[in-house]
Structure formats: C-alpha cells, structure tokens
Design a protein around this motif. Structure first.
Motif, short mmCIF file in Angstrom:
data_model
loop_
_atom_site.label_atom_id
_atom_site.label_comp_id
_atom_site.label_asym_id
_atom_site.label_seq_id
_atom_site.Cartn_x
_atom_site.Cartn_y
_atom_site.Cartn_z
N ALA A 165 -5.69 -9.06 -18.68
CA ALA A 165 -5.01 -9.71 -20.07
C ALA A 165 -3.94 -9.13 -20.73
O ALA A 165 -3.18 -9.70 -21.42
N ASN A 166 -3.44 -7.85 -20.02
CA ASN A 166 -2.51 -7.25 -20.63
C ASN A 166 -1.07 -7.13 -19.74
O ASN A 166 0.03 -7.09 -20.24
N LYS A 167 -1.27 -6.99 -18.35
CA LYS A 167 -0.08 -6.99 -17.41
C LYS A 167 -0.68 -7.47 -16.04
O LYS A 167 -1.55 -7.47 -15.80
N PHE A 168 0.55 -7.09 -15.30
CA PHE A 168 0.39 -7.44 -13.69
C PHE A 168 0.55 -6.02 -13.13
O PHE A 168 0.93 -5.10 -13.75
N TYR A 169 -0.01 -5.97 -11.89
CA TYR A 169 -0.21 -4.62 -11.19
C TYR A 169 0.62 -4.44 -9.85
O TYR A 169 1.03 -5.79 -9.27
N ASP A 170 0.89 -3.44 -9.54
CA ASP A 170 1.77 -3.08 -8.32
C ASP A 170 0.82 -2.67 -7.21
O ASP A 170 1.39 -1.81 -6.11
N THR A 171 -0.28 -2.42 -7.43
CA THR A 171 -1.23 -1.41 -6.54
C THR A 171 -1.58 -2.20 -5.12
O THR A 171 -1.73 -3.17 -4.94
N ILE A 172 -1.79 -1.16 -4.14
CA ILE A 172 -2.42 -1.75 -3.07
C ILE A 172 -3.71 -0.92 -2.74
O ILE A 172 -3.53 0.30 -2.59
N ASP A 173 -4.72 -1.23 -2.57
CA ASP A 173 -6.12 -0.84 -2.45
C ASP A 173 -6.68 -1.31 -1.11
O ASP A 173 -6.47 -2.44 -0.67
N VAL A 174 -7.27 -0.37 -0.38
CA VAL A 174 -7.61 -0.62 1.02
C VAL A 174 -9.11 -0.61 0.95
O VAL A 174 -9.66 0.72 0.65
N TYR A 175 -10.01 -1.30 1.39
CA TYR A 175 -11.52 -1.34 1.62
C TYR A 175 -11.96 -0.87 2.80
O TYR A 175 -11.74 -1.86 3.78
N ASP A 176 -12.94 -0.06 3.23
CA ASP A 176 -13.28 -0.01 4.38
C ASP A 176 -14.83 -0.63 4.41
O ASP A 176 -15.59 0.15 3.66
N PRO A 177 -15.02 -1.51 5.18
CA PRO A 177 -16.60 -1.97 5.02
C PRO A 177 -17.47 -0.95 5.57
O PRO A 177 -18.84 -1.20 5.25
N GLU A 178 -17.12 -0.25 6.48
CA GLU A 178 -18.22 0.87 7.08
C GLU A 178 -18.46 1.67 6.10
O GLU A 178 -19.87 2.02 6.02
N THR A 179 -17.75 2.44 5.22
CA THR A 179 -18.08 3.66 4.32
C THR A 179 -18.05 2.76 2.99
O THR A 179 -18.71 3.72 2.09
N LYS A 180 -18.03 1.56 2.70
CA LYS A 180 -17.95 0.76 1.41
C LYS A 180 -17.03 1.66 0.22
O LYS A 180 -17.54 1.84 -0.71
N THR A 181 -15.86 1.93 0.81
CA THR A 181 -14.98 2.70 -0.32
C THR A 181 -13.71 1.90 -0.35
O THR A 181 -13.12 1.45 0.57
N TRP A 182 -13.11 2.34 -1.44
CA TRP A 182 -11.57 1.80 -1.65
C TRP A 182 -10.70 3.10 -1.66
O TRP A 182 -11.18 4.13 -2.28
N THR A 183 -9.59 2.74 -1.17
CA THR A 183 -8.61 3.76 -0.97
C THR A 183 -6.97 3.24 -1.53
O THR A 183 -6.78 2.23 -0.99
N GLN A 184 -6.61 4.06 -2.44
CA GLN A 184 -5.25 3.74 -2.77
C GLN A 184 -4.23 3.90 -1.78
O GLN A 184 -4.20 4.94 -1.07
N LYS A 185 -3.36 2.87 -1.35
CA LYS A 185 -2.29 2.99 -0.19
C LYS A 185 -1.03 2.50 -0.66
O LYS A 185 -0.63 1.07 -0.53
N GLY A 186 -0.12 3.31 -1.28
CA GLY A 186 1.18 2.93 -1.83
C GLY A 186 0.98 1.91 -2.91
O GLY A 186 0.11 1.86 -3.49
N LYS A 187 2.37 1.20 -3.04
CA LYS A 187 2.52 0.39 -4.16
C LYS A 187 3.26 -0.90 -3.67
O LYS A 187 4.28 -0.53 -2.68
N LEU A 188 3.09 -1.86 -4.16
CA LEU A 188 3.91 -3.07 -4.12
C LEU A 188 5.28 -2.62 -4.64
O LEU A 188 5.63 -1.89 -5.55
N PRO A 189 6.46 -3.19 -4.01
CA PRO A 189 7.95 -2.96 -4.60
C PRO A 189 8.17 -3.33 -6.11
O PRO A 189 8.85 -2.90 -6.67
N THR A 190 7.39 -4.51 -6.43
CA THR A 190 7.27 -4.78 -7.88
C THR A 190 5.82 -5.03 -8.16
O THR A 190 5.13 -5.52 -7.44
N VAL A 191 5.60 -5.35 -9.70
CA VAL A 191 4.39 -5.90 -10.14
C VAL A 191 4.26 -7.04 -9.52
O VAL A 191 5.03 -7.79 -9.51
N ARG A 192 3.08 -7.66 -9.31
CA ARG A 192 2.80 -9.12 -8.61
C ARG A 192 1.66 -9.38 -8.87
O ARG A 192 0.59 -8.90 -8.84
N GLY A 193 1.36 -10.84 -8.76
CA GLY A 193 0.09 -11.34 -8.84
C GLY A 193 0.32 -12.98 -8.77
O GLY A 193 1.41 -13.46 -8.77
N THR A 194 -0.91 -13.84 -8.48
CA THR A 194 -0.84 -15.16 -8.19
C THR A 194 0.01 -15.57 -6.99
O THR A 194 0.82 -16.54 -6.82
#
Length: 409
Positions: A58-87
C-alpha cells in the motif's frame, strides 16, 4: 442390526478415505509465505529454484530478490534489483533474468545473471511500459501489450534479441490490453485477459505464431478479468485469479481458476484457489503450480500456495490425447528417441509415446527458460547388471538435436 451398523461404518470409512485421497491428489496446499505482504510481484524459475522479484504494497515498491527452495521450503534473500520495481513480467533465458520497464513507470531493460549475482543494462525498451506480458521464444524476448499511462492500454509487440541488444517491432495485438498475462505452449504465445480502455475487462485470448508473425483470436475464458496470472502444466494453460472491477486496479478479486487446452481450443474449470486475489504471479515447477502474493481491495497477501493436479500434471498416456505434447499425427504407441549430443555422440532410447512427449515438453520448456537443467530418461530394458533401474540424465545445453521414430508393438 449390529451387522448392518458395521457395514455402514465400513462404508462411511471407505468414502471418507476416498474423499481424502481425492483431496490429496487434486489440491491446493500452503507453502512457506513470502517475506512480506505484496502484490505486483514477478516469479520465475531458474535451476529448480523460484525467484520472487520486486513487488508493491500500500505504501511503496520493493527492490528485493528472494529465492525459494522447494526442497527445504525456505526463502533466502539474494541481492537486490537495480531499482524498486513492480508490475513486470520477468522472463528467463540461458540462466539470466530479463526485466523490462515496470512501475514506477520506466523503460529500463535490466539483465540479471543468477550465477554471478550481477546486473547489466540492455538497450532500453522503446517507450515507458508496465503491466505487459513477456515470453522468450526461440531465444528472443517478446514484450506484449501493457500501458504507459494508467488509462492507456497498448497493442504494441516488440521483440528483443540478446545477441544484438536490439528491439524490433512485431505484429500488434488485435485488442490493446494492460494488466494481462501470457503463456508459451508448443512454440506459440498465448496472451489472455487484461483491461482495455473502451471494452473494459477482457476475457479474450490471442495466439501468436512467431514463424508467421501473426495473431489469431481463440475461444475466450468464461470470466473477464485483469491482474490475472498463468502457468503451464502438460501443455495446458492454467489461468489464475485476477481483478473483477474494471475501474479498480487492486480489487475486488476472484479465486477462480480456468484451464485452456490450445490443441482443442477449449476451456475447463479447475478447483479455486484458497485465497481470492489479483495482481499475483505464478510459475510451474516439478509438475505443480506455485502462486505468490496478490491483493484484494485494500488487503495485501504474503500467501504462497501450491496447486498439484490429480495426475501430477500429466494426462492419460494414450496416443493423440489432446492434453499431452504429442507430435503431429502420431502413428504408434512407442518410439525410438535418438538424442545427438554436442560432442557428436548419439544416445538411443526405446520409450513409450508418453515418455517421449514428456521429454519434448521438458526440452521446449527449457528452451523457453523454465524447468530444470537436466532430464532423467529411464533406460528400461537397456538396464545391465544387478540394478533395479538405470537413468540417463540429459543436460539441456549438451543436446544438439533429437529424432523421434514412432512404431506400434
């Protein structure tokens, strides 16, 4: 009377068990939630992992990259986008993720190397753009429709060639559309739903043939919607969720799921999502569909849900079945698959038509930038020695060509 009671008790237990088995075979289940409540996120798969890129609350766009491993069912943050981004509609080719435009409105082309965790910029898109559909076809990126103002749906289609870093205009859509979605099946692109300034919400679907550079209108889905998403299983397109009010970008939303079969140009219903939402994203991986984020009016979601069809993404293994990736005019129930490697070595397998079609589906999916890097082929009667089974793991980038010769037993 006592025997009758026992009989009904057993019968009730039987039907309860049957109901439970059916629910387990064809079901939506909850995976580990996203790290935040967002919509307008984009999902892609690379080497068996799911990447969640950017997003919006509701407030902003994000620049995050999260990676999901279906085997361990965990999310891990991996770097960031060059700019905030959506759509955006991110797309994958050769292990790299391509992101064009997006909100806040821009025309950047950013390319992410998932191995080195580095970004580089390509030639910008010809104009500002968001809310479009994108697919890699034959090593080139198609960017379709979208908007550059919130009341300005586009019919434009552009193709990006990574080898020359250039954009080329292609045949336009017959109907301008924004907040649309797309899927790739058998080398053709299907663009589905969206919103149009004069027509409102769209239920229409258009098929693009890159060989002829032509669009063809196909049978529409039952419910017009925008902010929807799509994923492919077994060469059928699952169209999921979306917003049902033309004047409101973020809601109200639906939990509806429809399935489209390009071979028969027909639609069928699929069990609804547990959570109604639009401006969501989906990918297919390991014979399942994963759906992330989204919103419904003023509610934003971190839910990450998985759909597993009753047949694990495969249709009955009968020659010519329209739900499978069948070669044109099949003439037998088995085939000799000969795979020629980049080294010149030939590998020969005697397989059922279904096994051949599963291999072709994997290969075409990998060519489009989705799926695992390797594929296991069962060697069956070629097993030697005291082994219960032997499998040959084919690496996509080691395959030069393959040949299918069908026969009947």
């Amino acid at each position: 009377m006592k025997r009758l009671l026992i009989f009904f008790t057993i019968l009730l237990a039987f039907f309860s068990t049957e109901t439970q088995i059916f629910a387990e075979q064809t079901s939506w289940t909850s995976e580990t939630n996203l790290t935040k409540k967002i919509d307008r996120v984009s999902l892609v798969t690379v080497n068996g992992k799911i990447y969640s890129l950017g997003g919006h609350d509701a407030n902003k766009f994000y620049d995050t990259i999260d990676v999901y491993d279906p085997e361990t069912k965990t999310w891990t943050q991996k770097g960031k986008l060059p700019t905030v981004r959506g759509t955006v509609s991110a797309a994958v080719y050769d292990g790299k993720i391509y992101i064009t435009g997006g909100e806040p409105i821009n025309r950047r082309l950013d390319i992410y190397d998932t191995v080195t965790n580095e970004w580089k910029q390509g030639t910008p898109f010809p104009k500002d753009l968001a809310g479009y559909a994108a697919q890699f076809v034959n090593g080139k990126l198609l960017v379709i429709g979208g908007f550059n103002m919130y009341n300005n749906a586009s019919a434009d289609v552009y193709e990006y060639d990574p080898s020359t870093d250039t954009w080329t205009a292609k045949a336009s859509l017959s109907t301008p559309r924004r907040y649309t979605t797309s899927a790739l099946v058998d080398g053709k692109v299907y663009v589905i739903g969206g919103a149009n300034d004069s027509k409102g919400l769209l239920s229409s679907i258009e098929e693009y043939d890159p060989q002829t550079n032509k669009w063809t209108t196909k049978s529409p889905m039952s419910t017009p919607r925008h902010g929807l998403t799509a994923a492919v299983l077994n060469n059928e397109i699952y169209v999921i969720g979306g917003n049902t009010a033309a004047t409101k970008v973020s809601g109200p939303a639906t939990d509806e799921v429809e399935k489209y079969n390009p071979k028969t140009d027909t639609w069928s219903t699929v069990p609804s999502m547990p959570t109604a939402r639009g401006l969501l994203s989906a990918v297919s991986l390991n014979n399942a569909i994963y759906v992330a984020g989204g919103s419904n009016s003023s509610n934003y979601y971190s839910v990450f849900e998985k759909y597993t069809p009753g047949d694990n993404g495969t249709s009955p293994s009968q020659p010519g079945d329209p739900g499978t990736s069948q070669p044109d005019n099949p003439v037998g129930d088995r085939a000799i698959l000969v795979v020629t490697m980049t080294t010149g070595m030939e590998k020969e397998f005697d397989l059922s038509i279904k096994e051949v079609n599963d291999f072709i589906s994997w290969y075409e999916g990998k060519q489009a930038g989705t799926g695992s890097a390797s594929y296991a082929i069962n060697k069956h009667d070629n097993n030697k020695g005291p082994f219960s089974s032997r499998k040959d793991y084919m690496l996509y980038d080691r395959i030069l060509t393959f040949e299918v010769s069908e026969y009947s037993r």
